[in-house]
Design an enzyme around this catalytic site. Structure first.
Site, PDB file in Angstrom:
ATOM      1  CG  HIS A 197      -7.730 -16.721  22.130  1.00 35.61           C
ATOM      2  ND1 HIS A 197      -6.370 -16.862  22.234  1.00 35.61           N
ATOM      3  CD2 HIS A 197      -7.983 -15.413  22.397  1.00 35.61           C
ATOM      4  CE1 HIS A 197      -5.823 -15.703  22.554  1.00 35.61           C
ATOM      5  NE2 HIS A 197      -6.785 -14.815  22.656  1.00 35.61           N
ATOM      6  CB  ILE A 256      -0.901 -25.580  30.314  1.00 35.56           C
ATOM      7  CG1 ILE A 256      -2.188 -25.416  29.507  1.00 35.56           C
ATOM      8  CG2 ILE A 256      -0.511 -24.276  30.980  1.00 35.56           C
ATOM      9  CD1 ILE A 256      -3.423 -25.160  30.370  1.00 35.56           C
ATOM     10  CG  ASP A 304      -6.153 -27.637  24.436  1.00 39.95           C
ATOM     11  OD1 ASP A 304      -6.935 -27.462  25.389  1.00 39.95           O
ATOM     12  OD2 ASP A 304      -4.937 -27.360  24.498  1.00 39.95           O
ATOM     13  CG  ASN A 323      -4.214 -23.380  25.653  1.00 39.74           C
ATOM     14  OD1 ASN A 323      -3.518 -22.595  25.015  1.00 39.74           O
ATOM     15  ND2 ASN A 323      -3.788 -23.972  26.751  1.00 39.74           N
ATOM     16  N   PRO A 325       1.112 -29.122  19.656  1.00 38.86           N
ATOM     17  CG  PRO A 325       1.242 -28.774  17.344  1.00 38.86           C
ATOM     18  CD  PRO A 325       0.604 -29.654  18.378  1.00 38.86           C
ATOM     19  CG  ASP A 326       4.827 -24.044  21.299  1.00 40.52           C
ATOM     20  OD1 ASP A 326       5.209 -24.424  20.169  1.00 40.52           O
ATOM     21  OD2 ASP A 326       5.605 -23.739  22.215  1.00 40.52           O
ATOM     22  CG  PHE A 327       0.760 -20.730  17.752  1.00 36.63           C
ATOM     23  CD1 PHE A 327       0.183 -20.678  16.503  1.00 36.63           C
ATOM     24  CD2 PHE A 327      -0.037 -21.051  18.845  1.00 36.63           C
ATOM     25  CE1 PHE A 327      -1.170 -20.928  16.333  1.00 36.63           C
ATOM     26  CE2 PHE A 327      -1.385 -21.311  18.676  1.00 36.63           C
ATOM     27  CZ  PHE A 327      -1.954 -21.248  17.431  1.00 36.63           C
ATOM     28  NE  ARG A 328       5.286 -15.650  18.872  1.00 38.86           N
ATOM     29  CZ  ARG A 328       4.075 -15.351  19.297  1.00 38.86           C
ATOM     30  NH1 ARG A 328       3.541 -16.066  20.258  1.00 38.86           N
ATOM     31  NH2 ARG A 328       3.410 -14.340  18.793  1.00 38.86           N
TER      32      ARG A 328
END
Length: 438
Positions: A206, A106, A189, A187, A113-116
């Protein structure tokens, strides 16, 4: 005389005291009032009944798993198990306690950036830190041994002011319309907060960057204090007298417990949920991923993601249950999926105006700080057809590595049509936990 009185008393004639005591005693015994023996018997009966129900449920589940008994048919709450069914369900006022679950997807259109994702994901760009493995950067044990790689990464992920995405503002609209029970996010952020989501509604599973604590004495520090030291660059050290511990932002690392509020809301909310919307997550992170199974068995679940993340359901007929009457998969970016849903509900213009207005406020409040561009909200997604395209039911060949969720790219193509969810094959649930997005 005395003999007559005795006879009357024995026969229960006019002896009022005896009658009153006897009647009171019998009445209480029959009604199960304060008779301790009666109460104890009732409790024992209830306990035995509950135990029998548990045994029966376990036997049924075991019989279904062995193919000795058909999977019980669950009545669907949707008129049609597709995108239009979800829209009608909301329009009819049947979704009054919506829970949303969100992952890295989202926020990718905000520039985070995401992780994968191949090439652009964080895990593909950590080689320069000489880590034993990519996930070590978020391991609490490795952090205590060598915190420098994490803070090097934190400097890269702190470039300026990020703007919440269309998806974030759609969640806020659900809140303002009184439909949102809770928003669970992986997230860190804090874009939900920037978008105006009530802190009581949002559960940051998290953690977050707003505060930090010394890993030795637990002294608390503000985000500005941490940022000043991280950007120097240096490793933020505790300033408490006699302590030289490292100050870590309050995000959950591997090896740490999830916040108590997550566990509390998880236990309290999902029994009330009447619609679950899952966005931008591959559902590989536990225990967050397990939340999708905590609703009642007939509660509709809508998945908005680049790849199908609906959990497979096994039965004797094959790898996927043909009785799945509640899972809807919309393939595409989270922004496009939320805009498509808003348009179908008649909220499209309201959502576009909200995004434009709020982004202008962020620009005005940060004239000297670069804001990361986000995908504009004025692109109208493709009109939803009455009968969405049928999902491919053939399981895809998968590798041992987890599925990757690609970062949305600007394109002239219109978003894909929503699909009815017959889940595709996903990697095994034994994948390593992915730490929260930065």
């Amino acid at each position: 005389m005395s003999s007559g009185q005795d006879t009357k008393g024995a026969e229960g004639g006019d002896n009022s005291n005896d009658k009153k005591e006897e009647g009171s005693s019998n009445s209480q015994g029959a009604a199960g009032g304060d008779n301790p023996d009666s109460k104890e018997g009732g409790e024992n009966k209830n306990t035995e009944q509950k135990e029998e129900e548990k045994k029966s449920a376990l036997f049924d589940a075991f019989a279904v798993s062995l193919g000795l008994k058909d999977e019980p048919k669950i009545e669907s709450l949707l008129d049609t198990v597709d995108f239009n069914g979800i829209v009608k369900y909301i329009k009819d006022g049947k979704a009054k306690n919506i829970i949303t679950m969100a992952g890295a997807g989202i926020s990718t259109s905000a520039g985070i950036p995401d992780f994968r994702s191949p090439e652009t994901g964080l895990y593909d760009n950590l080689q320069k830190y000489n880590l034993p493995e990519p996930t070590a950067v978020f391991s609490i044990d490795y952090f205590k041994e060598n915190p420098e790689p994490f803070f090097m990464l934190a400097r890269e992920l702190w470039p300026g002011v990020f703007k919440p995405t269309t998806c974030h503002y759609f969640i806020r609209m659900l809140q303002e319309k009184g439909l949102l029970l809770r928003h669970f996010t992986q997230n860190i952020d804090t874009l939900e907060s920037v978008a105006g989501l009530d802190p009581e509604v949002c559960v940051e599973a998290h953690g977050h960057f707003r505060t930090g604590h010394c890993i030795q004495c637990r002294a608390e520090y503000t985000q500005d204090w941490m940022k000043e030291r991280i950007m120097k660059p240096s490793i933020p050290k505790c300033e408490a007298e006699g302590c030289e511990g490292v100050v870590k932002p309050d995000i959950v690392f591997f090896g740490e417990s999830l916040p108590h509020r997550f566990l509390q809301c998880m236990s309290e909310d999902f029994g009330k949920c009447d619609l679950l919307i899952i966005m931008g997550t591959s559902l590989l992170v536990q225990p967050f991923a397990s939340l999708v199974n905590r609703t009642k068995e007939n509660v509709p679940r809508m998945y908005i993601n680049l790849e199908n993340s609906c959990p497979p359901r096994k039965d004797k007929t094959g790898p996927y249950s043909k009785a799945n009457n509640r899972d809807i998969f919309w393939q595409g970016t989270c922004d496009d999926g939320c805009m498509a849903l808003a348009e179908a509900l008649g909220w499209g213009e309201e959502l576009k105006n909200l995004v434009t207005t709020e982004h202008a406020k962020i620009d005005a409040a940060n004239p000297d700080k670069g804001t990361t561009s986000t995908k504009t909200a004025d692109s109208t997604p493709e009109k939803t057809e009455a009968t969405p395209k049928k999902a491919d039911t053939t399981p895809k060949k998968t590798e041992n590595t987890p599925k990757k969720c690609e970062t949305p790219k600007t394109s002239d193509k219109t978003p894909p049509k929503p699909e009815a969810a017959t889940p595709k094959a996903t990697p095994g649930s034994g994948s390593k936990k992915t730490p929260p997005k930065k």
